[in-house]
Design an enzyme around this catalytic site. Structure first.
Site, PDB file in Angstrom:
ATOM      1  CG  ASP A  60      -1.916   1.097   1.284  1.00  0.00           C
ATOM      2  OD1 ASP A  60      -1.659   2.163   0.688  1.00  0.00           O
ATOM      3  OD2 ASP A  60      -2.963   0.920   1.933  1.00  0.00           O
ATOM      4  CB  VAL A  61       1.810   3.673  -2.670  1.00  0.00           C
ATOM      5  CG1 VAL A  61       2.240   2.631  -3.679  1.00  0.00           C
ATOM      6  CG2 VAL A  61       0.443   4.258  -3.011  1.00  0.00           C
ATOM      7  CG  ASN A  87      -0.757   3.314 -12.847  1.00  0.00           C
ATOM      8  OD1 ASN A  87      -1.123   4.249 -13.549  1.00  0.00           O
ATOM      9  ND2 ASN A  87      -1.544   2.283 -12.559  1.00  0.00           N
ATOM     10  CE1 TYR A 153      -7.167  11.421 -10.382  1.00  0.00           C
ATOM     11  CE2 TYR A 153      -7.719  13.043 -12.071  1.00  0.00           C
ATOM     12  CZ  TYR A 153      -7.110  11.857 -11.704  1.00  0.00           C
ATOM     13  OH  TYR A 153      -6.450  11.092 -12.636  1.00  0.00           O
ATOM     14  CE  LYS A 157      -3.407  11.423 -10.745  1.00  0.00           C
ATOM     15  NZ  LYS A 157      -2.421  10.330 -10.585  1.00  0.00           N
ATOM     16  CB  THR A 188      -9.204   3.171 -16.833  1.00  0.00           C
ATOM     17  OG1 THR A 188      -9.537   4.506 -16.411  1.00  0.00           O
ATOM     18  CG2 THR A 188      -7.958   3.217 -17.710  1.00  0.00           C
TER      19      THR A 188
END
Length: 248
Positions: A60-61, A87, A153, A157, A188
């Site tokens: 888990d990053v 990613n 979001y 980014k 996706t």
């Protein structure tokens, strides 16, 4: 050099999965990572069936110790890391700024920003000692544009792109490159959740100059290029892959 060693976070679906198969086709050795054990083992088996030397390592990053252990396990298995693709990401809770909370902010930024930062921290620890390596972060066109109803979001980014450029400047003298790809609308699960209906998805596709949304393989090809020696003089860049959507 023999077959390169590639580490991919968020490898279980979408762009990460497509990138894993793209590298596998080129003969790379792979460490693929994500949070879901069963899906990770299935991906490992599928990559191996295609002849790749691949291993899944759950991580888990959002957690420093798990990212550290992931990177150390990759080195223990293959001896080095030649390229890493960061990613792992989430769209969080799309909606009006008025509907956001400390919790929705943290849920998005902990994965997208902290996860990228921790991944860079441990990947660069290895790559600087090697004096070579390439890292590709995954951003979004929202990372350099505003986005109504996706403020958290988009903000996350923007942060990924700032971190990418800063890290690239910090480590350039050690022979390590850091870049990012910024996908536009890509087919996706995240796009399905963003658009919600087939009609909205079709309208979005119609707004792209090339007349379609991207496929994960479109993004994977850009990632494999940036990670390769073919891009040896490219660092600190955000490469937009969006069918021309942000061109005009």
């Amino acid at each position: 050099m023999d077959k390169p060693v590639i580490l991919i976070t968020g490898a279980l679906t979408g762009i990460g999965r497509a990138t894993a198969f793209a590298f596998a086709e080129s003969g790379a050795r792979l460490v693929v990572s994500g949070r879901r054990e069963a899906e990770g083992r299935a991906l490992e088996a599928e990559l191996r069936q295609r002849g790749a030397d691949a291993v899944f390592i759950r991580a888990d990053v959002r957690h420093d110790d798990e990212v550290r252990d992931l990177v150390d396990a990759a080195v223990a298995r293959f001896g080095r890391i030649d390229a890493a693709v960061n990613n792992a990401g989430t769209e969080g809770q799309p909606g009006s700024i008025l509907d956001q909370s400390a919790e929705s902010y943290a849920a998005t930024f902990d994965t997208n920003v902290l996860g990228t930062l921790l991944s860079l921290k441990h990947e660069l620890r290895v790559m600087q000692a090697q004096k070579h390596g390439s890292i590709v972060n995954v951003s979004s066109t929202y990372g350099h544009e505003g986005a109504a109803y996706a403020s958290v979001y988009a903000g996350s980014k923007h942060a990924v792109e700032g971190i990418t450029k800063s890290a690239a400047l910090e480590v350039a003298s050690s022979g390590v490159r850091v870049n990012a790809v910024a996908p536009g609308p890509t087919d996706t699960g995240m796009l399905e959740r963003f658009t919600g209906t087939a009609e909205r998805k079709a309208a979005l596709a119609a707004s792209v100059p090339l007349g379609r949304v991207g496929q994960p393989n479109d993004i994977a090809r850009a990632i494999t290029f940036l990670a390769s020696d073919a891009a040896s003089f490219v660092t600190g860049q955000i490469v937009t892959v969006d069918g021309g959507k942000t061109a005009g």
